[in-house]
Enzyme design. Structure first.
Site, short mmCIF file in Angstrom:
data_model
loop_
_atom_site.label_atom_id
_atom_site.label_comp_id
_atom_site.label_asym_id
_atom_site.label_seq_id
_atom_site.Cartn_x
_atom_site.Cartn_y
_atom_site.Cartn_z
N LYS A 83 0.83 -1.20 0.00
CA LYS A 83 0.00 0.00 0.00
C LYS A 83 0.87 1.26 0.00
O LYS A 83 0.68 2.18 -0.80
CB LYS A 83 -0.93 0.01 1.22
N ASP A 112 -6.16 1.43 1.01
CA ASP A 112 -6.12 1.67 2.45
C ASP A 112 -7.50 1.35 3.02
O ASP A 112 -8.37 0.82 2.33
CB ASP A 112 -5.68 3.11 2.74
#
Ligand code: SF4
Length: 211
Positions: free
Chosen positions: A119, A137
């Site tokens: 991420k 996220d």
């Protein structure tokens, strides 16, 4: 792309066109550190912390020379600050020595840095290097699965599915649209479906809709 998804993306773009990260940074290295700090915290909190940290130590070489306890003092109001302090110091050292102070150019090199997951790598690549990427996220995961842009139990599958339904040239922008929609309307506890412009296309409110 089906009509429902096309409509969702058009509305999101209309609502959040031009939206960017809320993190404040002056260089790709600072964006990387701010993104590492943002896990389990809010961008607002991270900006408060980095405003002071980056004023005193703005580069990888400078941060790599401070002690763990010093760094902990700067970032102690951010979640998981002890492990983040260790990882940030190690990462800063590698960037200072191996990459001459700049961040690595590829996802695999970024993910070799201590404390940098997929991420974080995707956020940095897409914002600092303009590489198309969808960083999943907590907001992107929640909103895309509620909307039915994805139907997945984890972030990896969500990313895979989003990459299939969103045109590649829109990946980075769509990441920001979904984050801002999650912050403003589709909140974790009380999604404001009554006032959501996406309500008629959303799988959360229309249980008969599927991907
Ligand atoms: S309709 Fe509700 S669940 Fe669907 S995106 Fe909007 S706020 Fe979220």
């Amino acid at each position: 792309m089906n009509q429902r998804i096309r409509k969702i993306l058009l509305i999101l773009e209309d609502l959040y066109a031009g939206s960017e990260t809320a993190l404040i940074y002056d260089s790709p290295f600072q964006l990387l550190i701010a993104t590492m700090l943002a896990a389990q915290s809010t961008d607002k909190r991270v900006n408060i912390v980095t405003q002071i940290l980056f004023k005193d130590y703005s580069t990888a070489a400078e941060i790599s020379r401070i002690s763990v306890s010093q760094l902990e003092e700067y970032i102690r109001t951010v979640g998981l600050y002890k492990s983040k302090a260790k990882n940030i110091l190690l990462t800063s050292k590698i960037i200072a020595e191996k990459y001459n102070g700049d961040i690595p150019a590829t996802r695999s090199e970024l993910m070799e840095l201590p404390g940098v997951g997929r991420k974080t790598a995707n956020v940095v690549l897409s914002i600092a290097r303009k590489v198309p990427a969808i960083a999943v996220d907590t907001h992107v995961f929640r909103v895309s699965n509620r909307l039915g842009l994805a139907n997945a139990a984890n972030v990896e599958k969500t990313e895979e599915q989003l990459m299939k339904v969103i045109p590649k040239k829109k990946w980075s922008e769509a990441h920001h649209w979904l984050i801002w929609h999650g912050r403003k309307i589709c909140k974790a506890r009380n999604p404001d479906c009554k006032h959501c412009p996406l309500v008629q296309y959303c799988a959360y409110t229309n249980k008969n809709l599927t991907l």
